[in-house]
Design a protein around this motif. Structure first.
Motif, PDB file in Angstrom:
ATOM      1  N   UNK A  81     -13.852  30.690  -2.654  1.00 22.51           N
ATOM      2  CA  UNK A  81     -14.576  29.324  -1.973  1.00 22.51           C
ATOM      3  C   UNK A  81     -15.767  29.088  -2.669  1.00 22.51           C
ATOM      4  N   UNK A  82     -16.153  28.099  -3.225  1.00 16.47           N
ATOM      5  CA  UNK A  82     -17.221  27.976  -3.965  1.00 16.47           C
ATOM      6  C   UNK A  82     -18.012  26.432  -3.719  1.00 16.47           C
ATOM      7  N   UNK A  83     -19.249  26.323  -4.074  1.00 13.92           N
ATOM      8  CA  UNK A  83     -20.187  25.361  -3.592  1.00 13.92           C
ATOM      9  C   UNK A  83     -21.474  25.564  -3.614  1.00 13.92           C
ATOM     10  N   UNK A  84     -22.289  24.769  -3.038  1.00 13.75           N
ATOM     11  CA  UNK A  84     -23.754  24.856  -2.664  1.00 13.75           C
ATOM     12  C   UNK A  84     -23.741  25.475  -1.279  1.00 13.75           C
ATOM     13  N   UNK A 118     -20.995  19.819   2.562  1.00 11.24           N
ATOM     14  CA  UNK A 118     -19.631  18.950   2.467  1.00 11.24           C
ATOM     15  C   UNK A 118     -19.466  18.081   1.410  1.00 11.24           C
ATOM     16  N   UNK A 119     -20.985  17.937   0.560  1.00  8.39           N
ATOM     17  CA  UNK A 119     -20.585  16.914  -0.509  1.00  8.39           C
ATOM     18  C   UNK A 119     -19.627  17.150  -1.451  1.00  8.39           C
ATOM     19  N   UNK A 120     -19.469  18.510  -1.816  1.00  6.69           N
ATOM     20  CA  UNK A 120     -18.204  18.929  -2.684  1.00  6.69           C
ATOM     21  C   UNK A 120     -18.299  20.554  -2.649  1.00  6.69           C
ATOM     22  N   UNK A 121     -17.044  20.918  -2.476  1.00 10.25           N
ATOM     23  CA  UNK A 121     -16.640  22.169  -2.520  1.00 10.25           C
ATOM     24  C   UNK A 121     -15.219  22.643  -3.013  1.00 10.25           C
ATOM     25  N   UNK A 122     -14.862  23.883  -3.486  1.00  7.26           N
ATOM     26  CA  UNK A 122     -13.472  23.985  -3.839  1.00  7.26           C
ATOM     27  C   UNK A 122     -13.133  25.297  -3.345  1.00  7.26           C
ATOM     28  N   UNK A 123     -11.768  25.489  -2.753  1.00  6.60           N
ATOM     29  CA  UNK A 123     -11.411  26.792  -2.166  1.00  6.60           C
ATOM     30  C   UNK A 123      -9.948  26.878  -2.944  1.00  6.60           C
ATOM     31  N   UNK A 124      -9.601  27.921  -3.174  1.00  4.59           N
ATOM     32  CA  UNK A 124      -8.322  28.468  -3.754  1.00  4.59           C
ATOM     33  C   UNK A 124      -7.069  28.197  -2.600  1.00  4.59           C
ATOM     34  N   UNK A 156     -23.949  20.623  -6.558  1.00 11.08           N
ATOM     35  CA  UNK A 156     -25.139  19.927  -5.761  1.00 11.08           C
ATOM     36  C   UNK A 156     -24.952  19.906  -4.189  1.00 11.08           C
ATOM     37  N   UNK A 157     -26.108  20.060  -3.648  1.00  2.90           N
ATOM     38  CA  UNK A 157     -25.944  19.917  -2.010  1.00  2.90           C
ATOM     39  C   UNK A 157     -26.232  18.273  -1.854  1.00  2.90           C
ATOM     40  N   UNK A 158     -27.388  17.819  -1.291  1.00  2.00           N
ATOM     41  CA  UNK A 158     -27.541  16.466  -0.971  1.00  2.00           C
ATOM     42  C   UNK A 158     -28.286  16.039  -2.192  1.00  2.00           C
ATOM     43  N   UNK A 202     -24.668  14.664  -6.347  1.00  2.00           N
ATOM     44  CA  UNK A 202     -24.431  13.799  -5.172  1.00  2.00           C
ATOM     45  C   UNK A 202     -25.408  12.519  -5.242  1.00  2.00           C
ATOM     46  N   UNK A 203     -24.938  11.515  -4.627  1.00  2.04           N
ATOM     47  CA  UNK A 203     -25.778  10.281  -4.360  1.00  2.04           C
ATOM     48  C   UNK A 203     -25.647   9.413  -5.563  1.00  2.04           C
TER      49      UNK A 203
END
Length: 387
Positions: A228-231, A264-270, A313-315, A332-333
């Motif tokens: 589970x990867x992201x900001x 929540x802007x963008x993340x990935x899970x297996x 990126x976050x926001x 993002x944005x």
């Protein structure tokens, strides 16, 4: 030795004026300090000194029949065979609103173009847009494009043309984002369980698809699990200000800190994590309407922890520079500039300019200048300059 009393009085006056100025600034900023600094201190104290969210699972657990009320919605638009017979590397859900037609069109013609991804990158990525039903405006006539009926007809036509809208019959609104989250994981389980990774993203995000695909291929080769990867937001406190979009009342969430979660802007899970989250939604109360926080609650219940990636990126919006594009995952944005950014970020000359010893040295210096600023908030951190 003579003492200059006038000079002493002048210094005292300056000190008094300076003290008054500092106190005035503190008084003006106290509310903001109290809501950010103080709340974060409380949050970290709760997180590390009191307990590690051992009571959250129990308090959010409800009967399965009650939990079904958050997912028992009828599909208005659906594509059950979207993934059939294909080796899907990534199933990508884009959270969108019914009226954001231009954003969906831009994504289909840039980073979300499935044909481009298949031909240029040699993998299968499935992109679907998830949404609820449009708001019904009582003052608008039914035939108006701005009315709920008019928007729904437009969505039906759009879906007949592109075949990529997934819609359930709950009202599309900010406070129903958690319903979209549940819909994504259950749709993935029922329609595309064999996809190796699942991503969720906003419709104003930019995804550097060549970089992301290469990264996920490497992770898949390692047998990615519990991925589970992201900001990552760690120790984030609930916002208790009623004027905030993200206000959460004490009755909804009584603790001083949220479990770790990704923006929540963008993340990935297996796929194994996606299945764990789906199982968690079967017994957890989804009334909390901040979807990324609910994701963290589900993951906490299943013993899954997020991993931070400096180029998610976050926001914030990432700086425009080839040295940034070389490692970029998400930014993002982006709405009006998405086509220009896509052309610039995927230009083959980016790799040429940033490779080799001198290219890497140059890019390190550039990224330090761009990212290591005290006021540069919620995009790539300073340490990204050295990765």
């Amino acid at each position: 030795m003579f003492v200059n009393f006038r000079r002493i009085r002048k210094c005292q006056c300056v000190q008094l004026m300076t003290t008054c100025l500092v106190l005035s600034v503190l008084m003006v900023c106290w509310e903001q300090l109290d809501s950010s600094v103080v709340s974060h201190v409380k949050s970290y104290s709760y997180r590390y000194l009191v307990n590690r969210f051992t009571f959250i699972n129990k308090s959010f657990t409800i009967a399965r029949q009650e939990a079904q009320s958050f997912s028992n919605f009828r599909f208005l638009l659906d594509h059950p065979d979207k993934c059939s017979g294909q080796d899907v590397l990534l199933l990508l859900f884009v959270k969108t609103s019914p009226e954001n037609t231009a954003r969906r069109r831009a994504i289909r013609s840039t980073w979300g173009n499935e044909t481009y991804i298949q031909r240029s990158l040699g993998v299968t990525v499935k992109v679907v847009f998830v949404l609820g039903v449009p708001h019904v405006e009582p003052q608008e006539p039914p035939w108006s494009k701005r009315s709920g009926v008019g928007l729904q007809e437009a969505l039906n036509r759009e879906d007949r043309l592109h075949g990529d809208l997934i819609q359930q019959d709950f009202m599309d609104s900010f406070h129903n984002l958690t319903l979209k989250l549940i819909m994504q994981f259950r749709w993935a389980h029922d329609r595309c369980a064999h996809a190796r990774f699942l991503m969720t993203a906003d419709d104003d995000i930019f995804v550097h698809m060549p970089n992301l695909v290469g990264y996920l291929q490497d992770e898949a080769a390692k047998g990615a699990s519990d991925f589970w990867i992201g900001r990552v937001h760690r120790g984030a406190p609930p916002i208790r200000r009623r004027d905030s979009k993200y206000f959460v009342p004490f009755e909804m969430y009584q603790w001083s800190a949220y479990p770790d979660y990704t923006a929540g802007a963008g993340y990935v899970v297996s796929r194994d994590v996606a299945e764990k989250i789906r199982r968690a939604t079967l017994t957890l109360n989804a009334s909390i309407y901040i979807d990324d926080v609910f994701m963290g609650i589900c993951a906490n219940a299943m013993g899954v922890s997020p991993r931070d990636h400096v180029y998610f990126s976050g926001e914030g919006k990432a700086p425009y520079h080839p040295c940034i594009y070389e490692r970029m995952m998400t930014s993002h944005g982006h709405v009006e500039d998405i086509h220009d950014l896509w052309r610039a970020a995927t230009d083959p000359r980016v790799k040429q300019r940033t490779s080799g010893f001198f290219g890497r040295l140059y890019c390190t210096a550039v990224k330090v200048t761009l990212l290591c600023k005290p006021y540069y908030f919620n995009t790539y951190p300073c340490k990204a300059a050295f990765v």
